[in-house]
Design a protein around this motif. Structure first.
Motif, short mmCIF file in Angstrom:
data_model
loop_
_atom_site.label_atom_id
_atom_site.label_comp_id
_atom_site.label_asym_id
_atom_site.label_seq_id
_atom_site.Cartn_x
_atom_site.Cartn_y
_atom_site.Cartn_z
N ASP A 10 -26.81 -19.80 35.83
CA ASP A 10 -27.34 -20.19 37.14
C ASP A 10 -28.35 -19.16 37.63
O ASP A 10 -29.39 -19.51 38.18
CB ASP A 10 -26.21 -20.33 38.17
CG ASP A 10 -25.33 -21.54 37.92
OD1 ASP A 10 -25.73 -22.44 37.16
OD2 ASP A 10 -24.22 -21.57 38.49
N ASP A 13 -31.56 -19.56 35.63
CA ASP A 13 -32.30 -20.72 36.14
C ASP A 13 -32.99 -20.41 37.46
O ASP A 13 -34.13 -20.81 37.68
CB ASP A 13 -31.36 -21.92 36.31
CG ASP A 13 -30.89 -22.52 35.00
OD1 ASP A 13 -31.54 -22.26 33.96
OD2 ASP A 13 -29.88 -23.25 35.03
N ALA A 14 -32.30 -19.70 38.33
CA ALA A 14 -32.87 -19.35 39.63
C ALA A 14 -34.05 -18.40 39.48
O ALA A 14 -35.07 -18.56 40.16
CB ALA A 14 -31.79 -18.73 40.52
N ALA A 48 -30.71 -11.51 40.41
CA ALA A 48 -30.84 -12.77 41.14
C ALA A 48 -30.16 -12.69 42.51
O ALA A 48 -30.68 -13.18 43.50
CB ALA A 48 -30.27 -13.92 40.31
N LEU A 53 -31.47 -15.28 45.37
CA LEU A 53 -31.66 -16.54 44.64
C LEU A 53 -30.35 -17.23 44.31
O LEU A 53 -30.33 -18.44 44.09
CB LEU A 53 -32.45 -16.27 43.36
CG LEU A 53 -33.84 -15.66 43.56
CD1 LEU A 53 -34.46 -15.31 42.22
CD2 LEU A 53 -34.72 -16.63 44.33
N VAL A 54 -29.28 -16.46 44.23
CA VAL A 54 -27.94 -17.01 44.02
C VAL A 54 -26.99 -16.29 44.97
O VAL A 54 -27.26 -15.18 45.44
CB VAL A 54 -27.44 -16.84 42.55
CG1 VAL A 54 -28.29 -17.64 41.60
CG2 VAL A 54 -27.38 -15.40 42.14
#
Length: 57
Positions: A10, A13-14, A48, A53-54
């Motif tokens: 995740d 991806d972010a 991230a 972003l997460v």
């Protein structure tokens, strides 16, 4: 309900969605290349998270 999401993937991806080129190193997806630097799974997740972003685990 079991959450099957991988927080590292995740995060990757972010980062990619934010325009950061992230490439896996090797077959185990435990190391990632960003620019000239190599990061561990934990480093990628923290990067991230630090950018917002997460969500922090």
């Amino acid at each position: 309900m079991i959450d099957d999401a991988d927080p590292v993937l995740d995060a990757v991806d972010a980062l990619r969605a934010a325009g950061i080129a992230v490439a896996p190193i090797g077959d185990d997806l435990e190391r990632w290349q960003i620019g000239d630097l190599i990061f561990s799974d934990v480093d990628v997740l923290q990067l991230a998270e630090s950018r917002g972003l997460v969500e922090a685990a």
